[in-house]
Design an enzyme around this catalytic site. Structure first.
Site, mmCIF file in Angstrom:
data_model
loop_
_atom_site.group_PDB
_atom_site.id
_atom_site.type_symbol
_atom_site.label_atom_id
_atom_site.label_comp_id
_atom_site.label_asym_id
_atom_site.label_seq_id
_atom_site.Cartn_x
_atom_site.Cartn_y
_atom_site.Cartn_z
ATOM 1 N N CYS A 35 1.080 -1.173 0.524
ATOM 2 C CA CYS A 35 0.075 -0.271 0.012
ATOM 3 C C CYS A 35 0.823 0.786 -0.011
ATOM 4 C CB CYS A 35 -0.874 0.201 1.149
ATOM 5 S SG CYS A 35 0.032 0.716 2.512
ATOM 6 N N ASP A 37 2.355 3.178 2.744
ATOM 7 C CA ASP A 37 2.338 3.603 4.054
ATOM 8 C C ASP A 37 3.708 3.161 4.593
ATOM 9 O OD1 ASP A 37 -0.495 4.204 2.787
ATOM 10 O OD2 ASP A 37 -1.009 2.847 4.773
ATOM 11 N N CYS A 60 -3.107 5.278 5.555
ATOM 12 C CA CYS A 60 -4.091 5.305 5.088
ATOM 13 C C CYS A 60 -5.229 5.815 6.769
ATOM 14 C CB CYS A 60 -4.832 3.757 5.499
ATOM 15 S SG CYS A 60 -4.791 2.759 6.376
ATOM 16 N N CYS A 104 -2.967 -2.826 8.421
ATOM 17 C CA CYS A 104 -2.546 -1.285 8.898
ATOM 18 C C CYS A 104 -1.975 -1.097 10.732
ATOM 19 C CB CYS A 104 -3.563 -0.735 9.273
ATOM 20 S SG CYS A 104 -4.849 -0.773 7.424
HETATM 21 FE FE1 FES Z 1 -1.874 0.094 4.308
HETATM 22 FE FE2 FES Z 1 -3.579 1.038 5.722
HETATM 23 S S1 FES Z 1 -3.464 0.687 3.945
HETATM 24 S S2 FES Z 1 -1.221 0.546 6.177
#
Ligand code: FES
Length: 132
Positions: A35, A37, A60, A104
């Protein structure tokens, strides 16, 4: 039923302990390649207790809520407890996360453990900037 619990929404809208600790003695940064992040944790540890903790999360809403909740769970706690913190405990404290958002909370666990490892690797080494 709402997708996200009220606790997730609360910690997403009003994240606790956001920021940087300038004199942190444990810093961990982790990312999720899928993702994209990124989460960074700063720990200030004294006498084997987390005296202060702050985070910066580029990610996110669930990642922000997870990091916020994780900091609340470890603040003031002895390192022996911090080492046992799991992403499951973070998700439970948030009253759950949707299955596809569990990664996450994993990021929060990994960021804290990485900061702890950094702290431990600094022990026994001369303190930075301690020169005369
Ligand atoms: Fe990757 Fe939340 S979508 S940490």
């Amino acid at each position: 039923m709402a997708l996200y619990s009220e606790k997730v929404m609360d910690h997403f809208r009003n994240p606790r302990n956001v920021g940087v600790i300038e004199d942190a003695n444990g810093i961990g940064e982790v990312g999720n390649a899928k993702c994209g992040d990124i989460m960074k944790m700063y720990l200030k540890i004294e006498d084997d207790i987390v005296q202060d903790v702050k985070f910066e999360t580029f990610g996110c809403g669930s990642a922000i809520a997870s990091s916020s909740m994780a900091t609340e769970l470890i603040k003031g706690k002895p390192l022996s407890e911090v080492r046992k913190l799991t992403n499951q405990a973070v998700a439970e404290a948030l009253d759950g996360l949707p299955g596809y958002k569990m990664h996450c909370s994993v990021l929060a666990e990994e960021a804290i453990q990485s900061a702890l490892e950094d702290y431990e690797s600094r022990q026994g080494k001369p303190a930075e900037g301690a020169g005369t």
